[in-house]
Design an enzyme around this catalytic site. Structure first.
Site, PDB file in Angstrom:
ATOM      1  N   TRP A 159       0.892  -1.315  -0.125  1.00  0.00           N
ATOM      2  CA  TRP A 159      -0.034  -0.051  -0.272  1.00  0.00           C
ATOM      3  C   TRP A 159       0.933   1.374  -0.015  1.00  0.00           C
ATOM      4  O   TRP A 159       0.429   2.428  -0.693  1.00  0.00           O
ATOM      5  CB  TRP A 159      -1.130  -0.001   1.255  1.00  0.00           C
ATOM      6  CG  TRP A 159      -1.825   1.370   1.582  1.00  0.00           C
ATOM      7  CD1 TRP A 159      -2.828   1.471   0.783  1.00  0.00           C
ATOM      8  CD2 TRP A 159      -1.570   2.369   2.007  1.00  0.00           C
ATOM      9  NE1 TRP A 159      -3.514   2.747   1.195  1.00  0.00           N
ATOM     10  CE2 TRP A 159      -2.402   3.393   2.069  1.00  0.00           C
ATOM     11  CE3 TRP A 159      -0.496   2.873   2.706  1.00  0.00           C
ATOM     12  CZ2 TRP A 159      -2.529   4.499   2.616  1.00  0.00           C
ATOM     13  CZ3 TRP A 159      -0.344   4.280   3.431  1.00  0.00           C
ATOM     14  CH2 TRP A 159      -1.360   4.954   3.532  1.00  0.00           C
ATOM     15  N   HIS A 160       1.986   1.245   0.601  1.00  0.00           N
ATOM     16  CA  HIS A 160       2.958   2.236   0.797  1.00  0.00           C
ATOM     17  C   HIS A 160       3.804   2.708  -0.719  1.00  0.00           C
ATOM     18  O   HIS A 160       4.108   3.637  -0.714  1.00  0.00           O
ATOM     19  CB  HIS A 160       3.815   2.164   1.826  1.00  0.00           C
ATOM     20  CG  HIS A 160       3.332   2.577   3.383  1.00  0.00           C
ATOM     21  ND1 HIS A 160       2.458   1.444   3.863  1.00  0.00           N
ATOM     22  CD2 HIS A 160       3.208   3.498   4.033  1.00  0.00           C
ATOM     23  CE1 HIS A 160       2.169   1.750   4.920  1.00  0.00           C
ATOM     24  NE2 HIS A 160       2.696   2.853   5.123  1.00  0.00           N
ATOM     25  N   GLY A 161       3.881   1.785  -1.368  1.00  0.00           N
ATOM     26  CA  GLY A 161       4.327   2.145  -2.505  1.00  0.00           C
ATOM     27  C   GLY A 161       4.812   0.659  -3.365  1.00  0.00           C
ATOM     28  O   GLY A 161       4.855  -0.482  -2.961  1.00  0.00           O
TER      29      GLY A 161
ATOM     30  N   PHE B 252       2.896   8.329  -0.863  1.00  0.00           N
ATOM     31  CA  PHE B 252       1.890   7.272  -0.750  1.00  0.00           C
ATOM     32  C   PHE B 252       0.577   7.387  -1.020  1.00  0.00           C
ATOM     33  O   PHE B 252      -0.192   6.186  -1.146  1.00  0.00           O
ATOM     34  CB  PHE B 252       2.128   6.728   0.665  1.00  0.00           C
ATOM     35  CG  PHE B 252       3.515   6.317   1.144  1.00  0.00           C
ATOM     36  CD1 PHE B 252       4.697   6.006   0.371  1.00  0.00           C
ATOM     37  CD2 PHE B 252       3.689   6.796   2.645  1.00  0.00           C
ATOM     38  CE1 PHE B 252       5.973   5.795   0.707  1.00  0.00           C
ATOM     39  CE2 PHE B 252       5.276   6.801   2.789  1.00  0.00           C
ATOM     40  CZ  PHE B 252       6.217   6.307   1.898  1.00  0.00           C
TER      41      PHE B 252
ATOM     42  N   TYR C 129       4.656  11.440   3.640  1.00  0.00           N
ATOM     43  CA  TYR C 129       3.588  10.427   3.374  1.00  0.00           C
ATOM     44  C   TYR C 129       2.786  11.057   1.885  1.00  0.00           C
ATOM     45  O   TYR C 129       2.028  10.164   1.430  1.00  0.00           O
ATOM     46  CB  TYR C 129       2.643  10.199   4.359  1.00  0.00           C
ATOM     47  CG  TYR C 129       2.824   9.046   5.021  1.00  0.00           C
ATOM     48  CD1 TYR C 129       1.707   8.004   5.040  1.00  0.00           C
ATOM     49  CD2 TYR C 129       4.031   8.660   5.741  1.00  0.00           C
ATOM     50  CE1 TYR C 129       2.050   6.731   5.388  1.00  0.00           C
ATOM     51  CE2 TYR C 129       4.178   7.350   6.318  1.00  0.00           C
ATOM     52  CZ  TYR C 129       2.999   6.369   6.131  1.00  0.00           C
ATOM     53  OH  TYR C 129       3.310   5.215   6.655  1.00  0.00           O
TER      54      TYR C 129
END
Length: 451
Positions: free
Chosen positions: A305-307, A451, A448
């Site tokens: 989900w973050h990258g 993201f 963030y």
């Protein structure tokens, strides 16, 4: 438009507050319009994408709530696939298929997509119904949370979006106090720790022992104060309008075990992963081995989900392993060593999270093990630190930031314990805001946002 910028603080926010007070009978529509303008300020090309996503999911929610049988299931499945397909195209197509959308990543796409996915799932479960287009548009696009969270749930937000509510003096005072604290975290702490972290995580840096540990610790503190600062600002801004966002950080670096860390770090994302991924996978209901597999899958997908990159998958997998080990060996064995051990585990996992590639992460871990040399200070007969700036305030600031993260109460506790409406407290908040404003000559984006 950045929260830590002059256009936002001196133009957008005063206009948003004034319009909300003057147009109280249409406050929801006004805040929705302000949120769309806020998003368009970043890149107007993606405003149609946001609006199309909102309109599509609004109609899908209506259909899921009103249809029955196969048609209802078909609408639900197609809606999920299209939402996930949009996210995959912009965020993961290059990583998975070697192709690109040809445009930069739309800011906040993970947050507004996951917010709407959760809403559709709740419509399918029968625990949510479409409240009307204007409240739904505001729920998804609400500018305090739109680009970097917190991840909102409709049940806690929809009842708060009401027309006719005037601005309240207590909300304004508390909102400005929380906003000032968040702004100080970002401008005065996080931005000034970047020079310690960035050189160590440069490709091919091969840092020595002390450089590697200091740089990694600096990034851990930079990320915490940057993201918790954004969350505080979002909570404070929302409180100005009488709306309460959920808390997103609860002093996570003070956790005594890794499970507690994930209950206190990015709390709204942890809640989302638990409610919409871990529990639907089976949670802990199907035996110990299935529980461990569910934990690993949840954390790896949380990393994704973050990258789109192997580094984020490695970070998620590491935390999955930590959680499995905690449940197997440490769940019922608290001790004084729990806190330091947890922080060291989190610190080691931040290395791939920040590194540009896995090779760089391995090099930094090697440096932390002393394989690139000790890098002792001159006072101890060594060559000195290679990457850490000399003669500046970065190292004292890092020490103060670490002590605050390890021992100080969080923003909510500080406000509850200290804020009582006294004039001296208002003066302290004003002085903090002024210190931040004078430090905002070059506003930087929040970490963030990527993201």
């Amino acid at each position: 438009m950045l929260f830590n910028s002059f256009p936002f603080i001196f133009l957008f926010l005063p206009l948003a507050l004034a319009g909300y007070q003057l147009l109280r009978r249409h406050g929801v529509a006004w805040l929705g319009l302000c949120s769309l303008c806020f998003y368009a300020w970043w890149d107007w090309r993606f405003l149609p994408l946001l609006l199309a996503s909102i309109c599509f999911n609004y109609c899908a929610g209506l259909a899921i709530c009103s249809l029955h049988g196969r048609w209802r299931a078909a609408v639900f499945i197609v809606s999920l696939l299209l939402d996930l397909g949009l996210l995959l195209w912009f965020k993961y197509a290059a990583f998975l298929f070697g192709i690109s959308a040809g445009l930069p990543l739309p800011i906040g796409i993970s947050f507004f997509t996951f917010t709407q996915l959760a809403f559709l799932v709740d419509c399918w479960r029968g625990s949510a119904r479409e409240p009307g287009f204007a409240p739904y548009l505001l729920f998804v696009s609400y500018f305090p949370h739109l680009v970097a969270g917190p991840v909102l749930h409709h049940a806690e937000m929809m009842p708060q979006f009401r027309n006719g509510r005037p601005l309240q003096a207590e909300d304004l005072a508390l909102g400005l106090t929380i906003f000032a604290m968040g702004l100080a975290k970002k401008v005065l702490v996080a931005d000034n720790l970047a020079p310690l972290a960035n050189p160590v995580f440069a490709a091919g840096a091969a840092p020595q022992l002390l450089d590697a540990w200091i740089g990694t610790l600096a990034y851990a503190m930079q990320l915490y104060f940057d993201f918790s600062g954004y969350s505080d600002m979002a909570i404070g801004l929302s409180r100005l309008f009488g709306v309460r966002l959920p808390e997103n950080f609860d002093s996570p670096y003070q956790s005594r075990n890794i499970a507690e860390f994930w209950r206190r770090w990015h709390m709204t994302l942890s809640r989302f992963l638990r409610d919409y991924l871990y529990i639907p996978l089976g949670g802990n209901r199907k035996g110990e081995w299935r529980r461990r597999a569910n934990l690993m899958a949840t954390m790896i997908l949380g990393g994704a989900w973050h990258g789109a990159g192997w580094t984020f998958l490695a970070w998620g997998a590491l935390h999955g392993v930590f959680l499995v080990l905690h449940q197997r060996f440490g769940a019922n064995r608290p001790g004084w060593w729990g806190g330091p051990l947890t922080f060291c585990a989190v610190l080691l996992a931040w290395v791939p999270f920040r590194s540009p590639d896995l090779a760089s992460a391995l090099s930094i871990w090697a440096g932390m093990a002393g394989l690139h040399g000790a890098g002792l200070p001159h006072a101890l007969g060594g060559p000195g630190l290679r990457w850490i700036p000399a003669g500046g305030m970065e190292l004292p600031l890092l020490l103060l930031a670490a002590l605050a993260a390890w021992f100080a109460p969080n923003t909510r506790q500080l406000v509850e314990q200290r804020w009582n409406g006294r004039l001296r407290n208002a003066g302290a908040v004003a002085a903090l805001l002024l210190a931040c404003v004078f430090s905002m000559n070059r506003p930087t984006e929040f970490l963030y946002f990527q993201f």
